[in-house]
Design a protein around this motif. Structure first.
Motif, PDB file in Angstrom:
ATOM      1  N   ALA A 190       0.758  -1.260  -0.480  1.00  0.00           N
ATOM      2  CA  ALA A 190      -0.166  -0.479  -0.217  1.00  0.00           C
ATOM      3  C   ALA A 190       1.095   1.351   0.316  1.00  0.00           C
ATOM      4  CB  ALA A 190      -1.071  -0.106   1.185  1.00  0.00           C
ATOM      5  N   ARG A 191       0.277   2.526  -0.141  1.00  0.00           N
ATOM      6  CA  ARG A 191       0.939   3.735  -0.726  1.00  0.00           C
ATOM      7  C   ARG A 191       1.679   4.031   1.265  1.00  0.00           C
ATOM      8  NH1 ARG A 191      -2.041   8.247  -0.862  1.00  0.00           N
ATOM      9  NH2 ARG A 191      -4.622   8.245  -0.314  1.00  0.00           N
ATOM     10  N   ASN A 192       0.480   4.426   1.741  1.00  0.00           N
ATOM     11  CA  ASN A 192       0.767   4.314   3.507  1.00  0.00           C
ATOM     12  C   ASN A 192      -0.077   3.122   3.589  1.00  0.00           C
ATOM     13  OD1 ASN A 192      -1.347   5.900   4.042  1.00  0.00           O
ATOM     14  ND2 ASN A 192      -0.394   7.146   2.688  1.00  0.00           N
ATOM     15  N   THR A 193       0.314   3.339   5.516  1.00  0.00           N
ATOM     16  CA  THR A 193      -0.700   3.140   6.290  1.00  0.00           C
ATOM     17  C   THR A 193      -1.156   4.051   7.646  1.00  0.00           C
ATOM     18  OG1 THR A 193       1.437   1.866   7.573  1.00  0.00           O
ATOM     19  CG2 THR A 193      -0.281   0.903   6.700  1.00  0.00           C
ATOM     20  N   ALA A 194      -2.043   4.163   7.760  1.00  0.00           N
ATOM     21  CA  ALA A 194      -2.061   5.627   7.911  1.00  0.00           C
ATOM     22  C   ALA A 194      -3.492   5.623   9.298  1.00  0.00           C
ATOM     23  CB  ALA A 194      -3.391   6.312   6.715  1.00  0.00           C
ATOM     24  N   LEU A 195      -4.120   5.149   9.365  1.00  0.00           N
ATOM     25  CA  LEU A 195      -5.007   4.703   9.979  1.00  0.00           C
ATOM     26  C   LEU A 195      -5.516   3.169  10.317  1.00  0.00           C
ATOM     27  CD1 LEU A 195      -7.820   6.010  11.604  1.00  0.00           C
ATOM     28  CD2 LEU A 195      -9.109   6.138   9.749  1.00  0.00           C
ATOM     29  N   GLY A 196      -5.138   3.572  11.423  1.00  0.00           N
ATOM     30  CA  GLY A 196      -5.092   1.236  11.512  1.00  0.00           C
ATOM     31  C   GLY A 196      -6.257   1.367  12.604  1.00  0.00           C
ATOM     32  N   TYR A 197      -7.221   0.709  12.474  1.00  0.00           N
ATOM     33  CA  TYR A 197      -8.940   0.210  13.035  1.00  0.00           C
ATOM     34  C   TYR A 197      -8.347  -1.109  13.874  1.00  0.00           C
ATOM     35  CZ  TYR A 197     -11.446   2.703   9.683  1.00  0.00           C
ATOM     36  OH  TYR A 197     -11.552   3.495   8.925  1.00  0.00           O
ATOM     37  N   GLU A 198      -8.192  -0.559  15.432  1.00  0.00           N
ATOM     38  CA  GLU A 198      -7.799  -1.700  16.231  1.00  0.00           C
ATOM     39  C   GLU A 198      -8.994  -1.915  16.693  1.00  0.00           C
ATOM     40  OE1 GLU A 198      -4.444  -2.623  18.347  1.00  0.00           O
ATOM     41  OE2 GLU A 198      -3.964  -3.108  16.435  1.00  0.00           O
ATOM     42  N   LEU A 199      -9.544  -0.660  17.149  1.00  0.00           N
ATOM     43  CA  LEU A 199     -11.691  -1.294  17.485  1.00  0.00           C
ATOM     44  C   LEU A 199     -12.094  -0.253  17.601  1.00  0.00           C
ATOM     45  CD1 LEU A 199     -13.564  -3.349  19.382  1.00  0.00           C
ATOM     46  CD2 LEU A 199     -12.635  -1.329  21.358  1.00  0.00           C
ATOM     47  N   ILE A 200     -12.495  -0.156  16.413  1.00  0.00           N
ATOM     48  CA  ILE A 200     -13.292   0.703  16.565  1.00  0.00           C
ATOM     49  C   ILE A 200     -15.267  -0.061  15.883  1.00  0.00           C
ATOM     50  CG2 ILE A 200     -14.493   2.690  14.084  1.00  0.00           C
ATOM     51  CD1 ILE A 200     -11.382   3.328  13.872  1.00  0.00           C
ATOM     52  N   ALA A 201     -15.756   0.229  16.957  1.00  0.00           N
ATOM     53  CA  ALA A 201     -16.622  -0.633  16.810  1.00  0.00           C
ATOM     54  C   ALA A 201     -17.477  -1.068  15.785  1.00  0.00           C
ATOM     55  CB  ALA A 201     -17.590  -0.318  18.132  1.00  0.00           C
ATOM     56  N   PRO A 202     -18.164  -0.001  15.094  1.00  0.00           N
ATOM     57  CA  PRO A 202     -19.013  -0.002  14.026  1.00  0.00           C
ATOM     58  C   PRO A 202     -18.571  -0.590  12.829  1.00  0.00           C
ATOM     59  CG  PRO A 202     -19.525   2.250  15.030  1.00  0.00           C
ATOM     60  CD  PRO A 202     -17.817   1.572  15.957  1.00  0.00           C
ATOM     61  N   GLU A 203     -17.488  -0.641  13.095  1.00  0.00           N
ATOM     62  CA  GLU A 203     -16.512  -1.473  11.755  1.00  0.00           C
ATOM     63  C   GLU A 203     -15.333  -2.741  12.173  1.00  0.00           C
ATOM     64  OE1 GLU A 203     -14.259   0.445   8.618  1.00  0.00           O
ATOM     65  OE2 GLU A 203     -16.084   2.677   9.103  1.00  0.00           O
ATOM     66  N   ALA A 204     -15.679  -2.955  13.431  1.00  0.00           N
ATOM     67  CA  ALA A 204     -14.669  -3.846  13.761  1.00  0.00           C
ATOM     68  C   ALA A 204     -15.647  -4.991  13.401  1.00  0.00           C
ATOM     69  CB  ALA A 204     -14.320  -3.601  15.535  1.00  0.00           C
ATOM     70  N   GLY A 205     -14.338  -6.459  13.468  1.00  0.00           N
ATOM     71  CA  GLY A 205     -15.132  -7.414  13.482  1.00  0.00           C
ATOM     72  C   GLY A 205     -14.333  -8.679  14.290  1.00  0.00           C
ATOM     73  N   ILE A 206     -14.845  -9.605  14.937  1.00  0.00           N
ATOM     74  CA  ILE A 206     -13.676 -10.857  15.760  1.00  0.00           C
ATOM     75  C   ILE A 206     -13.910 -12.032  14.188  1.00  0.00           C
ATOM     76  CG2 ILE A 206     -13.879 -12.162  17.670  1.00  0.00           C
ATOM     77  CD1 ILE A 206     -16.183 -10.177  18.313  1.00  0.00           C
ATOM     78  N   LEU A 207     -12.777 -12.758  14.110  1.00  0.00           N
ATOM     79  CA  LEU A 207     -12.813 -14.062  13.576  1.00  0.00           C
ATOM     80  C   LEU A 207     -13.461 -14.711  14.376  1.00  0.00           C
ATOM     81  CD1 LEU A 207      -9.177 -13.098  11.823  1.00  0.00           C
ATOM     82  CD2 LEU A 207     -11.392 -13.475  10.580  1.00  0.00           C
ATOM     83  N   ILE A 208     -13.677 -15.775  14.005  1.00  0.00           N
ATOM     84  CA  ILE A 208     -14.072 -17.161  14.572  1.00  0.00           C
ATOM     85  C   ILE A 208     -14.152 -18.372  13.719  1.00  0.00           C
ATOM     86  CG2 ILE A 208     -16.149 -18.570  15.128  1.00  0.00           C
ATOM     87  CD1 ILE A 208     -17.603 -15.601  16.339  1.00  0.00           C
ATOM     88  N   GLY A 209     -12.877 -19.648  14.034  1.00  0.00           N
ATOM     89  CA  GLY A 209     -12.691 -20.390  13.042  1.00  0.00           C
ATOM     90  C   GLY A 209     -11.379 -21.221  13.687  1.00  0.00           C
ATOM     91  N   THR A 210     -11.176 -22.133  13.066  1.00  0.00           N
ATOM     92  CA  THR A 210     -10.170 -23.098  13.576  1.00  0.00           C
ATOM     93  C   THR A 210      -8.528 -22.849  12.433  1.00  0.00           C
ATOM     94  OG1 THR A 210     -10.997 -24.416  12.372  1.00  0.00           O
ATOM     95  CG2 THR A 210     -12.168 -25.061  13.692  1.00  0.00           C
ATOM     96  N   GLY A 211      -8.693 -22.046  11.467  1.00  0.00           N
ATOM     97  CA  GLY A 211      -7.481 -21.170  10.709  1.00  0.00           C
ATOM     98  C   GLY A 211      -8.359 -20.248   9.865  1.00  0.00           C
ATOM     99  N   PRO A 212      -6.766 -20.263   8.909  1.00  0.00           N
ATOM    100  CA  PRO A 212      -6.684 -18.681   7.824  1.00  0.00           C
ATOM    101  C   PRO A 212      -8.000 -19.991   7.139  1.00  0.00           C
ATOM    102  CG  PRO A 212      -5.094 -19.530   8.329  1.00  0.00           C
ATOM    103  CD  PRO A 212      -5.452 -20.756   9.115  1.00  0.00           C
ATOM    104  N   GLN A 213      -8.264 -21.301   6.531  1.00  0.00           N
ATOM    105  CA  GLN A 213      -8.744 -21.180   5.635  1.00  0.00           C
ATOM    106  C   GLN A 213     -10.879 -22.207   6.013  1.00  0.00           C
ATOM    107  OE1 GLN A 213      -7.818 -21.247   2.364  1.00  0.00           O
ATOM    108  NE2 GLN A 213      -6.367 -19.800   3.164  1.00  0.00           N
ATOM    109  N   ALA A 214     -10.458 -21.766   7.493  1.00  0.00           N
ATOM    110  CA  ALA A 214     -11.353 -22.108   8.412  1.00  0.00           C
ATOM    111  C   ALA A 214     -12.980 -21.022   9.161  1.00  0.00           C
ATOM    112  CB  ALA A 214     -12.001 -23.693   8.720  1.00  0.00           C
ATOM    113  N   GLN A 215     -12.216 -19.894   9.133  1.00  0.00           N
ATOM    114  CA  GLN A 215     -13.052 -19.211   9.403  1.00  0.00           C
ATOM    115  C   GLN A 215     -14.072 -18.136   9.517  1.00  0.00           C
ATOM    116  OE1 GLN A 215      -9.109 -16.605  10.423  1.00  0.00           O
ATOM    117  NE2 GLN A 215      -9.539 -15.390   7.962  1.00  0.00           N
ATOM    118  N   ALA A 216     -14.526 -17.109   9.515  1.00  0.00           N
ATOM    119  CA  ALA A 216     -15.038 -15.984   9.315  1.00  0.00           C
ATOM    120  C   ALA A 216     -15.578 -15.160  10.318  1.00  0.00           C
ATOM    121  CB  ALA A 216     -16.585 -16.866   9.626  1.00  0.00           C
TER     122      ALA A 216
END
Length: 564
Positions: free
Chosen positions: A245-271
């Motif tokens: 990317a051209r830069n990394t400006a705004l880091g979304y660590e925890l912005i609740a309206p846009e944040a997601g939680i990864l549920i699964g057992t690995g990169p190929q089996a997660q939502a």
């Protein structure tokens, strides 16, 4: 080490499938009506085609009904969802509270088929009569990218039209969020469409059980960085984010309206599922009863990064005061902020508050000349500049002019509203499209705090740490608190292997490791969570007592925010 993809196991009873064949296998042979709801950023044509192919391949007849083909005419959609009072504002709109019904003149008839399945899909599918209800989704960053790329149909209810960020932020997202939140208690399944050829499916009951479990233990949302004209490169170099990317400006660590939680057992089996839905389903466990009573299901504090290391200064701007935010923009609480300098120096700056001798009329005239004639100005003629010393917290109540200078890594610990930057000056810098960036300075001057100036800014907004409590090898300090701001920021300082006890006492905590290798969080219930440097962790209200143990062979500093 900082983890780009923190992941949590689904509840034992949850069913998680990936791939179209497995997803289609969860549909009955019928006769039945299946509604698949979701935002316009989902590839609905692909979804319909792939499910049709899998179902007909096994011998199940399928009829497709695309809700997008039943929208009201664009002029009618606009007249119902856009307030006339906002017509003259090119920057913002009041948050929409319309139901999705307003997108349609007449809802299509979804009579059950005599055999097989009627598959109703697209925004508004849940409004028709149905037997099964799924929700297909991609995170909001996909919608923002689609609008930025000018993809026709990226806005809700307006297929084929050129998209618009203002509509996305203030009309589409509030309408979609309200609709989604109303459905989560009865969803039969969730479908993550980030990988169109390899979707991930989790059953609705299993999803709710997973949220219930996560609401009682520490949890970290999936981080993400985007690019802006002022962005730096610290997150690329140090964390491995978006190297191309051209830069990394705004880091979304925890912005609740846009944040997601990864549920699964690995990169190929997660939502990836929305953090916000955990607040909707488990508000007292996540927020705490008193915070829930005050803020509803809105998670009121956010943690994000502003990376200007190797980049430029942010615009000089302020945020709406509470009455203006409520009456003009429709948020029940406003955008108070703080800047914690995770990386900074005495050679870099934070702009904050008016000078004692600031002339607001002269300030306005210089802003207007910059906008109309492209005449540069020096913000320090009007706004104070402080050394951006590492470890310093700057308080930024609504209405206070401020900006991070170039060369800093700021951890913003702020109220959740995040889409109302009332810019005064942006260094005559073009946006990504080559045009001058929007400067809603009229809004800015309508909210500018002129009462706190000069020495009062330094006294009130650049506070010295105050030790609150201490033990063997550790102490907890208050580093920022103001009566006008609803949250407080504290900091733990722990020696190597020191252990500090804490307790949510019925209100969530948010933690971030700002110095040192990291800590291990141990809860009274027996849960354990590693937290590395620069990572952010939510400790739900239901956790109660927990301890922080320093790891890595050196002193560790951890900031903590909570509602007062």
């Amino acid at each position: 080490m900082y983890r780009l993809d923190p992941r949590y196991a689904p509840a034992p009873q949850a069913v998680l499938h990936t791939g179209w064949q497995a997803v289609a296998s969860q549909l009955p042979d019928g006769p039945a009506v299946v509604a698949i709801e979701g935002p316009p950023s989902v590839d609905w044509s692909l979804l319909g085609h792939r499910l049709e192919r899998e179902l007909t391949g096994r011998g199940t007849p399928v009829t497709l009904l695309d809700m997008r083909s039943h929208y009201a005419r664009p002029a009618h959609v606009r007249s119902r969802t856009e307030r006339p009072a906002d017509a003259d504002d090119p920057y913002f709109r009041r948050l929409a509270d319309n139901p999705l019904d307003d997108l349609f003149e007449i809802l299509p008839v979804s009579a059950p088929p005599k055999e097989g399945l009627l598959l109703v899909y697209g925004p508004g599918a849940a409004l028709v009569d149905h037997d099964l209800l799924w929700y297909a989704d991609v995170p909001k960053r996909y919608a923002e990218a689609a609008v930025g790329a000018g993809e026709p149909g990226a806005n809700l209810g307006l297929p084929g039209e050129k998209p618009d960020f203002r509509r996305l932020f203030y009309i589409d997202w509030p309408m979609l969020d309200q609709h989604r939140d109303s459905l989560v208690h009865r969803l039969d399944a969730w479908l993550d469409m980030q990988s169109p050829d390899h979707p991930a499916w989790i059953d609705g009951a299993g999803l709710r059980a997973t949220y219930a479990a996560l609401a009682r233990k520490p949890v970290r949302t999936r981080p993400y960085f985007n690019s802006t004209p002022w962005g730096g490169h610290w997150a690329q170099r140090e964390l491995g984010f978006n190297p191309d990317a051209r830069n990394t400006a705004l880091g979304y660590e925890l912005i609740a309206p846009e944040a997601g939680i990864l549920i699964g057992t690995g990169p190929q089996a997660q939502a990836e599922v929305p953090f916000q839905l955990m607040c909707v389903l488990e508000p007292d466990n996540v927020l705490g009863a008193q915070v829930h009573a005050r803020f509803g299901t809105s998670f009121p504090i956010r943690f994000d990064y502003l990376d200007t290391v190797g980049g430029g200064s942010l615009s000089v701007h302020c945020h709406p005061k509470e009455s203006y935010m409520r009456e003009r923009f429709g948020w029940d609480y406003t955008q108070h902020e703080t800047y914690y300098l995770t990386r900074g120096s005495t050679d870099t700056k934070v702009f904050l508050g008016l000078r004692e001798d600031a002339d607001v009329d002269a300030f306005r005239k210089e802003v207007e000349r910059a906008v109309t004639d492209g005449v540069p100005m020096d913000p320090e003629d009007h706004v104070l500049a402080f050394p951006a010393e590492q470890g310093q917290l700057f308080m930024i109540p609504a209405g206070t002019p401020h900006a991070s200078g170039a060369g800093n890594l700021v951890l913003e610990i702020s109220a959740t509203p995040y889409l109302y930057s009332l810019r005064f000056y942006d260094w005559l810098r073009p946006g990504a499209d080559g045009n001058p960036r929007p400067l809603p300075y009229e809004h800015g001057f309508a909210n500018l705090e002129t009462g706190r100036r000069g020495d009062a800014v330094a006294r009130d907004l650049v506070q010295e740490p105050r030790t609150l409590r201490e033990g063997t090898g550790w102490r907890e300090e208050v580093i920022g608190g103001l009566a006008e701001m609803f949250y407080e920021v504290r900091r733990f300082v722990l020696d190597d292997e020191a252990e500090a006890a804490d307790d949510t006492q019925g209100r969530f905590h948010i933690l971030n490791v700002v110095d040192g290798e990291g800590v291990t969080v141990h809860t009274a219930a027996g849960d354990r969570h590693e937290l590395a440097y620069a990572e952010t962790l939510t400790v739900p209200a239901a956790v109660g007592p927990y301890t922080l143990r320093a790891t890595g062979g050196g002193p560790v500093r951890v900031v903590k925010a909570s509602v007062r």
